[in-house]
Motif scaffolding. Structure first.
Motif, PDB file in Angstrom:
ATOM      1  N   ALA A 273     -62.394 -20.374  42.680  1.00 20.44           N
ATOM      2  CA  ALA A 273     -62.316 -18.412  41.581  1.00 20.44           C
ATOM      3  C   ALA A 273     -62.467 -18.832  40.132  1.00 20.44           C
ATOM      4  N   ASP A 274     -62.670 -18.208  39.707  1.00 21.97           N
ATOM      5  CA  ASP A 274     -63.528 -17.983  38.255  1.00 21.97           C
ATOM      6  C   ASP A 274     -62.644 -17.805  36.851  1.00 21.97           C
ATOM      7  N   ARG A 275     -62.161 -18.787  36.870  1.00 19.94           N
ATOM      8  CA  ARG A 275     -60.898 -18.546  36.053  1.00 19.94           C
ATOM      9  C   ARG A 275     -60.791 -17.701  34.069  1.00 19.94           C
ATOM     10  N   THR A 276     -62.213 -17.022  34.546  1.00 21.63           N
ATOM     11  CA  THR A 276     -62.675 -16.564  33.214  1.00 21.63           C
ATOM     12  C   THR A 276     -62.839 -14.657  33.683  1.00 21.63           C
ATOM     13  N   VAL A 277     -62.698 -14.832  34.914  1.00 20.89           N
ATOM     14  CA  VAL A 277     -62.044 -13.302  35.659  1.00 20.89           C
ATOM     15  C   VAL A 277     -60.476 -12.902  35.502  1.00 20.89           C
ATOM     16  N   ARG A 278     -60.267 -11.306  34.923  1.00 11.10           N
ATOM     17  CA  ARG A 278     -58.052 -11.112  35.062  1.00 11.10           C
ATOM     18  C   ARG A 278     -58.442 -10.223  35.293  1.00 11.10           C
ATOM     19  N   ASP A 279     -59.504  -9.189  36.537  1.00 11.30           N
ATOM     20  CA  ASP A 279     -59.533  -8.114  36.587  1.00 11.30           C
ATOM     21  C   ASP A 279     -59.424  -8.882  37.884  1.00 11.30           C
ATOM     22  N   GLY A 280     -58.600  -7.040  38.938  1.00 12.47           N
ATOM     23  CA  GLY A 280     -58.155  -7.419  40.862  1.00 12.47           C
ATOM     24  C   GLY A 280     -59.261  -6.195  40.668  1.00 12.47           C
ATOM     25  N   TYR A 281     -58.939  -6.573  41.940  1.00 12.29           N
ATOM     26  CA  TYR A 281     -59.114  -5.257  43.368  1.00 12.29           C
ATOM     27  C   TYR A 281     -58.075  -3.876  43.608  1.00 12.29           C
ATOM     28  N   PRO A 282     -58.175  -2.550  43.030  1.00 14.86           N
ATOM     29  CA  PRO A 282     -56.847  -2.193  43.325  1.00 14.86           C
ATOM     30  C   PRO A 282     -56.594  -2.154  44.093  1.00 14.86           C
ATOM     31  N   VAL A 283     -54.869  -2.414  44.713  1.00 15.71           N
ATOM     32  CA  VAL A 283     -54.295  -2.465  45.973  1.00 15.71           C
ATOM     33  C   VAL A 283     -52.991  -0.749  46.479  1.00 15.71           C
ATOM     34  N   SER A 284     -53.218  -0.376  47.151  1.00 16.05           N
ATOM     35  CA  SER A 284     -51.698   0.625  47.095  1.00 16.05           C
ATOM     36  C   SER A 284     -51.313   0.126  47.751  1.00 16.05           C
ATOM     37  N   VAL A 285     -49.776   0.378  47.600  1.00 17.44           N
ATOM     38  CA  VAL A 285     -48.708  -0.230  47.769  1.00 17.44           C
ATOM     39  C   VAL A 285     -48.023   1.378  48.437  1.00 17.44           C
ATOM     40  N   THR A 286     -47.705   1.295  49.786  1.00 20.69           N
ATOM     41  CA  THR A 286     -47.115   2.907  50.769  1.00 20.69           C
ATOM     42  C   THR A 286     -45.977   2.357  50.919  1.00 20.69           C
ATOM     43  N   ALA A 287     -45.440   3.522  51.384  1.00 23.51           N
ATOM     44  CA  ALA A 287     -44.131   3.622  51.716  1.00 23.51           C
ATOM     45  C   ALA A 287     -44.087   3.905  53.356  1.00 23.51           C
ATOM     46  N   THR A 288     -43.688   3.272  53.941  1.00 21.62           N
ATOM     47  CA  THR A 288     -42.780   3.627  55.520  1.00 21.62           C
ATOM     48  C   THR A 288     -41.504   3.470  55.792  1.00 21.62           C
ATOM     49  N   ALA A 289     -41.301   4.572  56.295  1.00 18.64           N
ATOM     50  CA  ALA A 289     -40.180   5.570  57.037  1.00 18.64           C
ATOM     51  C   ALA A 289     -39.753   4.563  58.851  1.00 18.64           C
ATOM     52  N   PRO A 290     -38.673   3.983  58.746  1.00 22.32           N
ATOM     53  CA  PRO A 290     -38.642   2.681  59.794  1.00 22.32           C
ATOM     54  C   PRO A 290     -37.835   4.185  60.140  1.00 22.32           C
ATOM     55  N   ALA A 291     -37.845   3.649  61.840  1.00 22.57           N
ATOM     56  CA  ALA A 291     -36.633   5.054  63.052  1.00 22.57           C
ATOM     57  C   ALA A 291     -35.175   4.963  61.898  1.00 22.57           C
ATOM     58  N   ALA A 292     -34.413   3.729  60.761  1.00 20.03           N
ATOM     59  CA  ALA A 292     -33.468   3.575  60.638  1.00 20.03           C
ATOM     60  C   ALA A 292     -33.233   3.258  59.995  1.00 20.03           C
ATOM     61  N   GLY A 293     -32.053   3.557  58.467  1.00 22.09           N
ATOM     62  CA  GLY A 293     -32.201   2.568  57.507  1.00 22.09           C
ATOM     63  C   GLY A 293     -33.619   2.857  56.219  1.00 22.09           C
ATOM     64  N   GLU A 294     -33.214   2.167  55.167  1.00 20.66           N
ATOM     65  CA  GLU A 294     -34.651   2.361  54.044  1.00 20.66           C
ATOM     66  C   GLU A 294     -35.571   2.441  54.278  1.00 20.66           C
ATOM     67  N   ASP A 295     -36.332   2.819  53.346  1.00 17.24           N
ATOM     68  CA  ASP A 295     -37.793   2.790  53.690  1.00 17.24           C
ATOM     69  C   ASP A 295     -38.617   1.223  52.875  1.00 17.24           C
ATOM     70  N   VAL A 296     -39.665   1.013  54.245  1.00 18.70           N
ATOM     71  CA  VAL A 296     -40.411  -0.492  54.033  1.00 18.70           C
ATOM     72  C   VAL A 296     -41.707  -0.365  53.126  1.00 18.70           C
ATOM     73  N   LEU A 297     -41.946  -1.162  52.196  1.00 17.48           N
ATOM     74  CA  LEU A 297     -43.070  -0.781  51.932  1.00 17.48           C
ATOM     75  C   LEU A 297     -44.274  -1.700  51.772  1.00 17.48           C
ATOM     76  N   VAL A 298     -45.401  -0.702  51.880  1.00 14.12           N
ATOM     77  CA  VAL A 298     -46.493  -2.079  52.960  1.00 14.12           C
ATOM     78  C   VAL A 298     -47.376  -1.595  51.342  1.00 14.12           C
ATOM     79  N   ILE A 299     -48.384  -3.521  51.405  1.00  4.33           N
ATOM     80  CA  ILE A 299     -49.261  -3.476  50.689  1.00  4.33           C
ATOM     81  C   ILE A 299     -50.220  -3.704  51.442  1.00  4.33           C
ATOM     82  N   ARG A 300     -51.006  -2.761  51.316  1.00  2.00           N
ATOM     83  CA  ARG A 300     -52.759  -2.191  52.137  1.00  2.00           C
ATOM     84  C   ARG A 300     -53.434  -3.445  51.721  1.00  2.00           C
ATOM     85  N   GLY A 301     -53.648  -4.713  52.288  1.00  2.00           N
ATOM     86  CA  GLY A 301     -54.679  -5.860  51.696  1.00  2.00           C
ATOM     87  C   GLY A 301     -55.710  -5.412  52.448  1.00  2.00           C
ATOM     88  N   THR A 302     -56.255  -4.121  53.434  1.00  2.00           N
ATOM     89  CA  THR A 302     -57.421  -3.623  53.952  1.00  2.00           C
ATOM     90  C   THR A 302     -58.294  -3.188  52.353  1.00  2.00           C
TER      91      THR A 302
END
Length: 810
Positions: free
Chosen positions: A671-700
């Protein structure tokens, strides 16, 4: 006045009694000092100010190797007796005296070693109460000479006079010896025949000629070679069956280190609360020259003169300074850097018994530089990084073990925690003391399993701990789990792998939570039956909730995908772009065949990873297309380690690996240490069958960014940097959302992936900018070597919770 002063901690075998005696004489006090099963006891009589001064010095100015945990002062009746005396140790009655770790040769002993007028001139076993072997020679408690492997070396009159003189720095130094009464050094062939001449000089000549020498250290044997000789280092690699993993180096002094490595590392964090390190700020020079003498991972300078095979394709070198008199003598004689790697083959534990070493290393070493002082228990070298002025442990062993970790809360009952499968350690804990074993290795063969079980029995005897609760990993096939479940008469507790990681970080920092825990690693069995490894947890010691994770993909071939990262590239391409359009002739078809195939209109058909693995690609594509029907042949994983593997293969760095983490390490290195920008990544919420939302970091999203940049001809170094920064930003975003939702202000970072300093720095900085307090590991590794501590802390917290409502019988 007269006061009874009890001192608890690592206070035996470190010169504590002569230290107290000297203080008492200085302050004109009468009384006594001695050892008992709980530590050191002092009776000090004299003016109030003088007694108070002694107590303050005991608390804050103890000998260098001492660790004072607690000082208790109780007034007692004066006796009026004169003089201050060191009294014999009280009988050991099952208390838990804390055994000190082995320590590097001190300056005073080093001066004697190099003084032609001294009776210990060039004697390779010189030591005193401030240095030398401790843990590795102790056979039982109390810590007295008969209970060490020095029992077979009766003291000569000169050494006995030092040993019995309270004013001498060798007073009750159990390993004390000299050429007249101590161990003897020898150089022998692999068959055990003596090689004539000075052992050190002959070994140095053999190394200079390109030979490989097995050297008996404090905690086991090392294999040494001239680090400037490519043929010698390549031969060592071939004989040791270690094709690529970097070797450690031993250098004679800091000047030599500075010629090979950069000693000036980046500045510490400027915002947030960053907890790490022994004493918060550690200089690289201080870590290298301190009494623990670990291997320190440092950025290498260009060139440097060491052979390419020392650390192939790596810009980091693991370096250490001599820590025994023998090492000082040998490095001084050789006059050049030495490879000094663990005395084993492949994944076996380090050899420490002489006969076993000859048998296991006879086909590797050309000669053995050995001696007749037995090593009772093995201890490999510790490994650390210095991250922004603080130590980050990588492997905890010699110099640290068996120094206990103080738990944030006392345990209701004694606990044995059996750890994980890789980087195996175990932990025995009682009250507030957690005794973490030295690094053992990967539990994948009989020798390592035997070292694991034997080490547990030794710790049980040494510290008098009979566990009532045994903690283990959730994975049913781990040998550590099977061992735990086979123990009779105990209560067993299964602890989820990533909960143990976060609990380990909490215990390491003396905290109980709750926190947002970010656990990034390669593999961990999830309660849902999938393989976790990119987790955001809301956790305390007693429990956790999965609040987020990396997007799951399949692992085609199961564990085979760990050794073949190209399979994870295929899995991520499949998830990001859909199934490959292959038929039984192995070629892609459709309107874009030959240009963008095999993923429809996606610009990935020309990727090198596809071309390089064309013959095997259809079978893996079929597994991925089968989805859930593939079952164990392609399990789901949220592993951060596997995401790094995929990107490494996409960039053409590693399609296959020969050791754990190799692909990810190369991706960080590029990795080039002079580079500071990164790829945009979405973080989405999924609602499980019960309980609170779970966030998913989209590695794709990261994979798409990598593929698109490859299609544009962007340099791999830039892509690697953008991947790191994109992942770090997404993790920070997700953690901040979880923290806000749970009303928490502290985040704990753990897991082997945080051994990546670029990622660790980016995540820690991002969290600090978000106003969150960051906990890092500072005394135990964040990788699987620290899991057993986390298991012990969790088991204790659950035991306390159950005890409050009535504990079921085991």
């Amino acid at each position: 006045m007269r006061s009874l002063v009890r001192v608890r901690g690592v206070v035996q075998g470190v010169g504590f009694r002569p230290f107290v005696h000297a203080l008492a004489v200085r302050y004109g006090l009468a009384g006594l000092v001695g050892n008992d099963p709980g530590g050191v006891f002092i009776e000090a009589e004299g003016p109030v100010a003088a007694v108070s001064a002694l107590v303050e010095d005991v608390r804050h100015r103890a000998p260098a190797l001492a660790v004072v945990e607690r000082v208790e002062v109780t007034p007692i009746a004066p006796t009026g007796t004169a003089g201050f005396h060191i009294v014999p140790s009280l009988p050991y009655g099952g208390g838990r005296t804390l055994v000190p770790p082995d320590a590097a040769t001190c300056d005073a002993c080093l001066a004697e070693l190099n003084d032609p007028a001294d009776r210990r001139y060039r004697y390779p076993f010189v030591n005193c109460t401030g240095c030398g072997p401790r843990y590795t020679i102790v056979t039982a408690l109390p810590y007295d000479r008969p209970a060490t492997t020095m029992a077979g070396f009766p003291l000569c009159p000169a050494c006995r006079a030092e040993y019995e003189d309270p004013a001498d720095r060798r007073f009750h130094a159990q390993p004390v010896c000299c050429p007249a009464c101590g161990p003897v050094l020898s150089l022998v062939t692999p068959g055990g025949a003596a090689i004539p001449g000075d052992p050190v000089g002959a070994a140095a000549a053999l190394l200079a000629a390109g030979g490989i020498v097995a050297i008996k250290g404090l905690g086991g044997y090392h294999l040494a070679a001239d680090a400037t000789d490519e043929r010698a280092v390549a031969t060592l690699r071939a004989r040791k069956h270690r094709p690529h993993k970097p070797f450690a180096l031993m250098l004679p002094d800091l000047t030599a280190v500075s010629l090979l490595c950069h000693l000036d590392l980046p500045a510490p964090l400027t915002s947030g609360d960053h907890r790490s390190g022994d004493g918060f700020r550690d200089s690289v020079a201080g870590v290298l020259t301190g009494p623990r003498r670990p291997i320190v991972l440092l950025p290498r300078r260009p060139g440097g003169g060491v052979a390419p095979s020392v650390a192939p394709s790596d810009d980091v070198l693991g370096v250490m300074l001599p820590y025994t008199p023998l090492h000082h003598l040998l490095t001084g004689e050789v006059g050049r850097p030495l490879v000094l790697t663990s005395g084993n083959v492949a994944d076996e534990p380090i050899a420490h018994r002489d006969g076993d070493a000859l048998a296991r290393l006879g086909a590797v070493a050309d000669a053995f530089l050995t001696h007749d002082r037995p090593i009772h228990v093995p201890a490999d070298d510790s490994v650390v990084r210095v991250f922004r002025g603080t130590q980050v442990p990588v492997r905890r062993a010699r110099g640290h073990a068996p120094e206990p970790i103080t738990l944030p809360r006392p345990l209701p009952r004694p606990v044995l925690a059996c750890g994980a499968e890789l980087k195996s350690t175990f932990c025995l804990a009682t009250d507030r003391h957690a005794f973490l074993s030295p690094h053992i290795g990967d539990l994948e063969n009989y020798e390592t399993l035997r070292a694991f079980t034997g080490g547990i029995e030794h710790f049980r005897r040494l510290f008098g701990i009979d566990p009532a609760v045994v903690a283990h990993d959730l994975h049913p096939e781990y040998l550590s789990t099977k061992y735990a479940l086979g123990l009779p008469g105990v209560e067993t507790v299964a602890v989820q792998h990533h909960h143990a990681h976060i609990a380990s970080c909490l215990a390491d920092n003396g905290e109980t939570g709750p926190v947002v825990g970010i656990a990034l690693d390669g593999t961990g069995y999830g309660p849902d039956g999938t393989i976790w490894g990119g987790e955001l947890l809301v956790a305390d010691l007693a429990g956790f909730r999965r609040a987020g994770h990396l997007e799951p993909v399949r692992m085609p071939g199961g564990v085979t995908a760990i050794r073949q990262p190209w399979r994870m590239a295929a899995a991520y391409l499949h998830t990001a772009y859909g199934p490959a359009a292959d038929n039984d002739d192995g070629h892609s078809h459709g309107p874009t065949a030959g240009r963008h195939a095999p993923y429809g209109s996606a610009p990935v058909g020309g990727l090198g990873v596809v071309r390089r693995n064309a013959a095997r690609w259809p079978a893996v594509a079929a597994l991925l297309a089968a989805g859930p029907a593939a079952g164990a042949a392609a399990p789901l994983t949220s592993s951060a380690g596997r995401l790094f593997d995929a990107v490494s293969a996409l960039l053409g760095l590693h399609d296959t690996v020969t050791y754990e983490g190799q692909a990810a390490m190369e991706l960080e290195r590029r990795a080039d240490r002079t580079v500071r920008d990164g790829y945009p990544v979405s973080v989405t919420a999924t609602a499980p069958a019960a309980g609170e939302d779970v966030l998913v970091i989209r590695g794709t999203d990261l994979v798409r960014g990598v593929v698109e940049d490859l299609g544009r001809g962007v340099q791999p170094a830039v892509i690697a940097a953008r991947f790191h920064h994109g992942l770090a930003a997404a993790v920070v975003t997700a953690a901040a959302r979880v923290a806000a939702g749970a009303d928490l202000g502290t985040v704990a970072l753990s897991g082997g992936v945080f051994g990546n300093m670029l990622l660790l720095g980016a995540v820690a900085d991002g969290l600090a900018r978000a106003g969150l307090r960051v906990l890092l590991h500072r005394r135990v590794p964040g990788n699987d070597g620290g899991v057993s501590l986390g298991q012990a802390a969790v088991a204790g917290a659950l035991d306390a919770r159950r005890g409050a409502v009535g504990r079921p019988p085991p």
